[in-house]
Motif scaffolding. Structure first.
Motif, PDB file in Angstrom:
ATOM      1  N   HIS A 134      -6.393   5.287   2.445  1.00  0.00           N
ATOM      2  CA  HIS A 134      -7.698   5.128   2.961  1.00  0.00           C
ATOM      3  C   HIS A 134      -7.977   4.282   4.216  1.00  0.00           C
ATOM      4  N   LYS A 135      -6.971   3.677   4.420  1.00  0.00           N
ATOM      5  CA  LYS A 135      -6.871   2.611   5.455  1.00  0.00           C
ATOM      6  C   LYS A 135      -8.148   1.391   5.258  1.00  0.00           C
ATOM      7  N   LYS A 136      -7.866   0.836   3.937  1.00  0.00           N
ATOM      8  CA  LYS A 136      -9.088  -0.097   3.481  1.00  0.00           C
ATOM      9  C   LYS A 136      -8.171  -1.449   3.191  1.00  0.00           C
ATOM     10  N   ILE A 137      -8.968  -2.600   3.908  1.00  0.00           N
ATOM     11  CA  ILE A 137      -8.401  -3.917   3.535  1.00  0.00           C
ATOM     12  C   ILE A 137      -8.514  -4.116   2.068  1.00  0.00           C
ATOM     13  N   PHE A 138      -7.522  -4.703   1.722  1.00  0.00           N
ATOM     14  CA  PHE A 138      -7.414  -4.757   0.250  1.00  0.00           C
ATOM     15  C   PHE A 138      -6.767  -6.328  -0.088  1.00  0.00           C
ATOM     16  N   LEU A 139      -7.611  -7.217  -0.430  1.00  0.00           N
ATOM     17  CA  LEU A 139      -7.382  -8.619  -0.529  1.00  0.00           C
ATOM     18  C   LEU A 139      -6.922  -8.780  -2.253  1.00  0.00           C
ATOM     19  N   SER A 140      -5.843  -9.071  -2.606  1.00  0.00           N
ATOM     20  CA  SER A 140      -5.274  -9.179  -3.887  1.00  0.00           C
ATOM     21  C   SER A 140      -5.403 -10.481  -4.203  1.00  0.00           C
ATOM     22  N   VAL A 141      -6.020 -10.854  -5.632  1.00  0.00           N
ATOM     23  CA  VAL A 141      -6.267 -12.232  -6.158  1.00  0.00           C
ATOM     24  C   VAL A 141      -5.605 -12.267  -7.369  1.00  0.00           C
ATOM     25  N   GLY A 142      -4.578 -11.481  -7.977  1.00  0.00           N
ATOM     26  CA  GLY A 142      -3.939 -11.362  -9.196  1.00  0.00           C
ATOM     27  C   GLY A 142      -2.385 -11.283  -8.993  1.00  0.00           C
ATOM     28  N   ALA A 143      -2.070 -10.167  -8.649  1.00  0.00           N
ATOM     29  CA  ALA A 143      -0.585  -9.918  -8.810  1.00  0.00           C
ATOM     30  C   ALA A 143       0.371 -11.007  -8.051  1.00  0.00           C
ATOM     31  N   THR A 144       1.409 -11.157  -8.757  1.00  0.00           N
ATOM     32  CA  THR A 144       2.394 -12.113  -8.262  1.00  0.00           C
ATOM     33  C   THR A 144       3.868 -11.630  -7.791  1.00  0.00           C
ATOM     34  N   HIS A 145       4.159 -10.532  -8.019  1.00  0.00           N
ATOM     35  CA  HIS A 145       5.356  -9.838  -7.912  1.00  0.00           C
ATOM     36  C   HIS A 145       5.867  -9.838  -6.436  1.00  0.00           C
ATOM     37  N   PRO A 146       6.681 -10.217  -5.935  1.00  0.00           N
ATOM     38  CA  PRO A 146       6.998 -10.359  -4.392  1.00  0.00           C
ATOM     39  C   PRO A 146       7.196  -8.793  -4.040  1.00  0.00           C
ATOM     40  N   GLN A 147       7.374  -7.897  -5.048  1.00  0.00           N
ATOM     41  CA  GLN A 147       7.317  -6.382  -4.415  1.00  0.00           C
ATOM     42  C   GLN A 147       6.099  -6.025  -3.232  1.00  0.00           C
ATOM     43  N   THR A 148       4.971  -6.515  -3.882  1.00  0.00           N
ATOM     44  CA  THR A 148       3.578  -6.070  -3.277  1.00  0.00           C
ATOM     45  C   THR A 148       3.682  -6.382  -1.862  1.00  0.00           C
ATOM     46  N   THR A 149       4.151  -7.551  -1.449  1.00  0.00           N
ATOM     47  CA  THR A 149       4.218  -8.004   0.037  1.00  0.00           C
ATOM     48  C   THR A 149       5.460  -7.559   0.674  1.00  0.00           C
ATOM     49  N   GLN A 150       6.556  -7.382  -0.157  1.00  0.00           N
ATOM     50  CA  GLN A 150       7.961  -6.552   0.363  1.00  0.00           C
ATOM     51  C   GLN A 150       7.637  -5.305   0.970  1.00  0.00           C
ATOM     52  N   ARG A 151       6.548  -4.528   0.244  1.00  0.00           N
ATOM     53  CA  ARG A 151       6.272  -3.422   1.164  1.00  0.00           C
ATOM     54  C   ARG A 151       5.651  -3.267   2.408  1.00  0.00           C
ATOM     55  N   VAL A 152       4.933  -4.495   2.496  1.00  0.00           N
ATOM     56  CA  VAL A 152       4.181  -4.704   4.049  1.00  0.00           C
ATOM     57  C   VAL A 152       5.358  -5.069   4.884  1.00  0.00           C
ATOM     58  N   LYS A 153       6.446  -5.634   4.405  1.00  0.00           N
ATOM     59  CA  LYS A 153       7.596  -6.048   5.501  1.00  0.00           C
ATOM     60  C   LYS A 153       8.392  -4.824   5.876  1.00  0.00           C
ATOM     61  N   GLU A 154       8.551  -3.875   4.746  1.00  0.00           N
ATOM     62  CA  GLU A 154       9.403  -2.695   4.772  1.00  0.00           C
ATOM     63  C   GLU A 154       8.686  -1.634   5.471  1.00  0.00           C
ATOM     64  N   ASN A 155       7.307  -1.496   5.240  1.00  0.00           N
ATOM     65  CA  ASN A 155       6.643  -0.485   5.904  1.00  0.00           C
ATOM     66  C   ASN A 155       5.145  -0.764   6.179  1.00  0.00           C
ATOM     67  N   TYR A 156       5.226  -1.798   7.538  1.00  0.00           N
ATOM     68  CA  TYR A 156       4.006  -2.221   7.974  1.00  0.00           C
ATOM     69  C   TYR A 156       3.038  -1.196   8.365  1.00  0.00           C
ATOM     70  N   SER A 157       3.304  -0.071   8.882  1.00  0.00           N
ATOM     71  CA  SER A 157       2.373   0.779   9.414  1.00  0.00           C
ATOM     72  C   SER A 157       1.405   0.941   8.095  1.00  0.00           C
ATOM     73  N   LYS A 158       1.949   1.404   7.074  1.00  0.00           N
ATOM     74  CA  LYS A 158       1.180   1.859   6.107  1.00  0.00           C
ATOM     75  C   LYS A 158       0.481   0.874   5.207  1.00  0.00           C
ATOM     76  N   TYR A 159       1.233  -0.261   4.846  1.00  0.00           N
ATOM     77  CA  TYR A 159       0.730  -1.180   3.711  1.00  0.00           C
ATOM     78  C   TYR A 159       0.149  -2.504   4.731  1.00  0.00           C
ATOM     79  N   LYS A 160       0.058  -2.512   5.958  1.00  0.00           N
ATOM     80  CA  LYS A 160      -0.610  -3.605   6.764  1.00  0.00           C
ATOM     81  C   LYS A 160      -2.053  -3.936   6.240  1.00  0.00           C
TER      82      LYS A 160
END
Length: 437
Positions: A134-160
């Motif tokens: 839905h292209k909504k900004i999502f500021l996460s305040v809990g999850a710590t696993h690196p996979q969540t931001t690794q997704r941003v690195k690997e597929n920026y256009s989707k997870y930016k």
């Protein structure tokens, strides 16, 4: 030429007067239209609302929104718009799939513009996908696993649209945990004369804990300590007697914890009830604040944990937030999700003001270059949308319950940082009595 009759002139004047009075009356009742109130910007606060982790997210976000609205709202171009926070119960501690459904409903039914929250990594991954769709900004305040931001690195256009506003990922959290483990082991060596303390690893069966357990198995021997064994707990376990009994039998002097679910308070209470002769250090989220002392019946004494902040002046904003939160919430001590949501709402307000726009695509570049001084430190994002960790940014603290008070232990000189009010770690007296025999 027209010549009015006997009553003609009078009739004409009466008609004229009547028309004039009607015209004037119309002018008097026709008020200028009131300007339309600007539509609020809606932020969905998504978390496990029946548990302290989500409840404090909500309370922190409400505080921020109320303060921003009291100051006039969020500046969007030449207009100021109010904030509206929407409670989104993800139920993620008990049922991971519920989180994605709750966020989908918040976007499509409640029409939220942005998302703040998320706690369990397994749930946040699903929430991340919904926000991306839905292209909504999502500021996460809990999850710590690196996979969540690794997704941003690997597929920026989707997870930016995803940013981790939690001060730690599993790597930086592990670093702080091991720094504090080193301090506690030094106390054990000095006060009990134990040259190589034995360390029991206790972690919940959750994705975020996996990198920490793997690192602990390497770091403990590298620090000159001995691993006494590893125990894994359900995040929602209702009894930990078997594990604590086994830890006692292992001869451990230190329990290194990585727990965040409802098991936290149960583990701490039973640890003291069973008088397990081992000091605790690591992560126990419940012990970061809230009603920990009340829910354990005062039997979580000497429980220690990594914390986001404590009642010390980590930044000029820390004490004001800490005391204000407690005064508004029956003296509950805020945990990290509350401060994270509070800062996240303010960060959204700041970048909207800078962009002069409200759409997510306009806000992404503004968040990428934000340098925001929050409750626990400076919030600066890395290229993969993780928070920068370190002494000049977000370092965190260590806290311990000492006779009903939550005190700050760490940093006690690390990288030159020692906050006023920091105290020393205290070993449980039953542990001292046991090992000094």
């Amino acid at each position: 030429m027209f010549k009015p009759g006997k009553y003609g002139f009078l009739s004409v004047m009466l008609v004229f007067a009547l028309l004039l009075s009607l015209a004037l009356a119309g002018c008097g009742t026709q008020q200028p239209a009131a300007p339309a109130k600007p539509a609020p910007l809606k932020i969905g606060i998504a978390g496990p609302m029946k548990h302290i982790q989500g409840d404090h997210m909500w309370r922190g976000a409400v505080m921020a929104a109320e303060e921003i609205n009291a100051a006039g709202g969020v500046k969007v171009g030449e207009q100021k718009r109010p904030l509206e926070v929407v409670k989104v119960d993800t139920n993620e501690i008990l049922n991971v799939p519920d989180a994605s459904s709750a966020v989908e409903r918040a976007i499509t039914v409640d029409k939220v513009d942005y998302l703040v929250g998320g706690f369990r990594t397994e749930a946040v991954l699903g929430m991340q996908d919904v926000a991306a769709e839905h292209k909504k900004i999502f500021l996460s305040v809990g999850a710590t696993h690196p996979q969540t931001t690794q997704r941003v690195k690997e597929n920026y256009s989707k997870y930016k649209y995803y940013f981790r506003a939690n001060p730690f990922n599993s790597v930086s959290l592990g670093k702080v945990m091991f720094l504090q483990l080193q301090d506690v082991s030094s106390v054990v060596k000095k006060e009990l004369g134990i040259e190589k303390p034995r360390v029991a690893i206790v972690a919940e069966n959750a994705v975020w804990a996996e990198p920490i357990v793997a690192a602990a198995k390497q770091q403990i021997p590298a620090m000159g300590l001995v691993e006494a064994g590893t125990w894994r707990l359900s995040p929602n376990a209702s009894d930990t007697t078997a594990e604590l009994t086994a830890i006692r039998s292992s001869g451990a002097q230190i329990i290194f914890t990585a727990i965040s679910g409802t098991v936290c308070g149960i583990f701490a209470r039973q640890w003291e009830e069973l008088q397990v002769p081992a000091a605790t250090v690591g992560v126990n989220v419940d012990s970061q604040g809230g009603k920990f002392w009340q829910t354990t019946g005062g039997k979580g004494n000497y429980t220690a944990t990594v914390n986001f902040f404590g009642r010390v002046a980590s930044t000029p904003k820390t004490l004001q937030f800490y005391d204000s939160f407690m005064s508004k919430n029956n003296n509950e001590i805020p945990i990290y999700t509350g401060a994270g949501a509070y800062d996240a709402v303010y960060m959204l307000a700041e970048v909207i003001g800078r962009a002069g726009k409200t759409d997510s695509d306009s806000l992404v570049p503004e968040l990428e270059k934000i340098d925001y001084l929050g409750i626990g430190g400076r919030r600066v994002f890395t290229p993969e949308h993780d928070l920068t960790w370190g002494p000049k940014h977000m370092a965190g603290v260590g806290t311990q319950w000492q006779d009903g008070k939550l005190v700050v232990l760490w940093p006690s000189g690390w990288e030159g940082i020692k906050h006023e009010g920091t105290v020393n770690y205290v070993l449980p007296p039953w542990m001292v009595k046991h090992w000094k025999k």
